[in-house]
Motif scaffolding. Structure first.
Motif, PDB file in Angstrom:
ATOM      1  N   ILE A  26      28.225  57.537  32.817  1.00  0.00           N
ATOM      2  CA  ILE A  26      29.444  56.886  33.334  1.00  0.00           C
ATOM      3  C   ILE A  26      29.261  56.369  34.753  1.00  0.00           C
ATOM      4  O   ILE A  26      30.219  55.877  35.356  1.00  0.00           O
ATOM      5  CB  ILE A  26      30.667  57.830  33.268  1.00  0.00           C
ATOM      6  N   GLU A  27      28.054  56.471  35.284  1.00  0.00           N
ATOM      7  CA  GLU A  27      27.798  56.008  36.643  1.00  0.00           C
ATOM      8  C   GLU A  27      27.282  54.575  36.663  1.00  0.00           C
ATOM      9  O   GLU A  27      26.682  54.096  35.701  1.00  0.00           O
ATOM     10  CB  GLU A  27      26.774  56.920  37.330  1.00  0.00           C
ATOM     11  N   ASP A  28      27.518  53.908  37.783  1.00  0.00           N
ATOM     12  CA  ASP A  28      26.960  52.584  38.044  1.00  0.00           C
ATOM     13  C   ASP A  28      25.993  52.741  39.205  1.00  0.00           C
ATOM     14  O   ASP A  28      26.392  52.799  40.365  1.00  0.00           O
ATOM     15  CB  ASP A  28      28.067  51.594  38.384  1.00  0.00           C
ATOM     16  N   THR A  29      24.709  52.861  38.892  1.00  0.00           N
ATOM     17  CA  THR A  29      23.678  53.102  39.889  1.00  0.00           C
ATOM     18  C   THR A  29      22.532  52.118  39.689  1.00  0.00           C
ATOM     19  O   THR A  29      22.513  51.358  38.710  1.00  0.00           O
ATOM     20  CB  THR A  29      23.124  54.541  39.769  1.00  0.00           C
ATOM     21  N   ASP A  30      21.576  52.163  40.599  1.00  0.00           N
ATOM     22  CA  ASP A  30      20.389  51.322  40.415  1.00  0.00           C
ATOM     23  C   ASP A  30      19.731  51.638  39.072  1.00  0.00           C
ATOM     24  O   ASP A  30      19.254  50.729  38.380  1.00  0.00           O
ATOM     25  CB  ASP A  30      19.389  51.568  41.544  1.00  0.00           C
ATOM     26  N   THR A  53      21.127  53.016  36.219  1.00  0.00           N
ATOM     27  CA  THR A  53      21.877  52.584  35.033  1.00  0.00           C
ATOM     28  C   THR A  53      21.871  51.061  34.909  1.00  0.00           C
ATOM     29  O   THR A  53      21.836  50.531  33.795  1.00  0.00           O
ATOM     30  CB  THR A  53      23.324  53.106  35.063  1.00  0.00           C
ATOM     31  N   ARG A  54      21.862  50.358  36.034  1.00  0.00           N
ATOM     32  CA  ARG A  54      21.758  48.891  35.962  1.00  0.00           C
ATOM     33  C   ARG A  54      20.384  48.485  35.446  1.00  0.00           C
ATOM     34  O   ARG A  54      20.262  47.517  34.682  1.00  0.00           O
ATOM     35  CB  ARG A  54      22.046  48.279  37.344  1.00  0.00           C
ATOM     36  N   ARG A  96      20.369  48.872  31.665  1.00  0.00           N
ATOM     37  CA  ARG A  96      21.065  47.784  30.966  1.00  0.00           C
ATOM     38  C   ARG A  96      20.202  46.523  30.891  1.00  0.00           C
ATOM     39  O   ARG A  96      20.150  45.861  29.856  1.00  0.00           O
ATOM     40  CB  ARG A  96      22.411  47.501  31.638  1.00  0.00           C
ATOM     41  N   LYS A  97      19.522  46.214  31.974  1.00  0.00           N
ATOM     42  CA  LYS A  97      18.630  45.046  31.949  1.00  0.00           C
ATOM     43  C   LYS A  97      17.457  45.275  31.008  1.00  0.00           C
ATOM     44  O   LYS A  97      17.036  44.360  30.294  1.00  0.00           O
ATOM     45  CB  LYS A  97      18.138  44.748  33.365  1.00  0.00           C
ATOM     46  N   HIS A 150      23.664  52.811  27.786  1.00  0.00           N
ATOM     47  CA  HIS A 150      23.336  51.701  28.689  1.00  0.00           C
ATOM     48  C   HIS A 150      22.351  50.727  28.057  1.00  0.00           C
ATOM     49  O   HIS A 150      22.501  49.513  28.192  1.00  0.00           O
ATOM     50  CB  HIS A 150      22.744  52.244  29.987  1.00  0.00           C
TER      51      HIS A 150
END
Length: 254
Positions: A16-20, A22-23, A26-27, A117
């Protein structure tokens, strides 16, 4: 053509975090288009390898406690694949590696925190596989080697664990890594760069701070499995970071 990946799942909070990190996940997921995922998770241990075998949706398992309510609301309703589970079992049988099919267990957080993710639509079939943490590293590599070639069938093999994983030595709130944790990962990368698998197998005796980094092997053996399953190309570091002082987020492609 799918690579073999070693992915750290670290804290369940990554779901549930938005971090370097987790981003990055996703990429990474956007760049991959597998027809199925085979994932070895550190949070499913068994003396005889268990292979999830089902075609319907998995239950999401919350195998942790004391986290915010929002984390327990995350679901990952991916479906399984009995056909691929059977294919894996046949491959292991050829190599005299004992395995059993499991039709009941859901996806633990070693699996769904990453996949939420990587493939947020939960539209790629998943086959989850257990680990045996007390087998020697050479046997873990042999388990991975039984899966060589799956990438050519667009099946993505993931080892989900952590290289440096010692919950007793976490430093809450610390963002800079401890030197010893970095040194352990540096040593691993040096052996990979030089192709020195013999040294990797003897990491307990040769690696700096091995006991601190790997007090128990369940989170480390997915590294060896992913290594064994990899292609012949040189290993690549796709991402590297640390949290809580000692928790390693080292991502490797084999």
């Amino acid at each position: 053509m799918m690579p073999s990946l070693f992915l750290p799942h670290g804290s369940p909070m990554i779901a549930i975090e938005d971090t370097d990190y987790t981003r990055f996940l996703r990429k990474l997921g956007e760049s991959l288009h597998p027809k199925a995922i085979v994932l070895f998770t550190a949070h499913w241990e068994s003396a005889v390898m268990q292979i999830s075998s089902r075609d319907d949706e998995f239950e999401t398992i919350y195998d942790f406690g004391g986290f915010p309510p929002a984390l327990y609301e995350v679901t990952y309703p991916a479906k399984g694949s009995t056909a691929i589970a059977k294919q894996l079992q046949e491959r292991f049988h050829v190599q005299a590696i004992e395995s059993e099919l499991d039709t009941k267990r859901g996806l633990d957080h070693g699996t769904w925190t990453l996949l939420t993710h990587l493939f947020p639509n939960a539209d790629v079939p998943v086959v989850q596989v257990s680990v045996h943490p007390f087998l020697p590293p050479e046997e873990q590599i042999r388990i991975g080697e039984a899966l060589k070639g799956l990438g050519e069938e667009d099946i993505l093999v993931i080892g989900s664990g952590v290289t440096v994983h010692n919950l007793r030595l976490l430093n809450w709130g610390q963002k800079t890594p401890e030197d010893w944790a970095v040194q352990f990962d540096d040593w691993l990368l040096e052996q990979l760069d030089t192709g020195n698998i013999a040294n990797l197998i003897q990491y307990k005796q040769l690696a700096p701070y091995a006991q601190q980094a790997v007090p128990r092997a369940e989170h480390f053996v997915p590294f060896f499995i992913a290594l064994g399953a990899g292609n012949e190309s040189e290993p690549k570091v796709l991402f590297r970071d640390y949290d809580l002082g000692t928790l390693s987020y080292l991502v490797l492609q084999f």
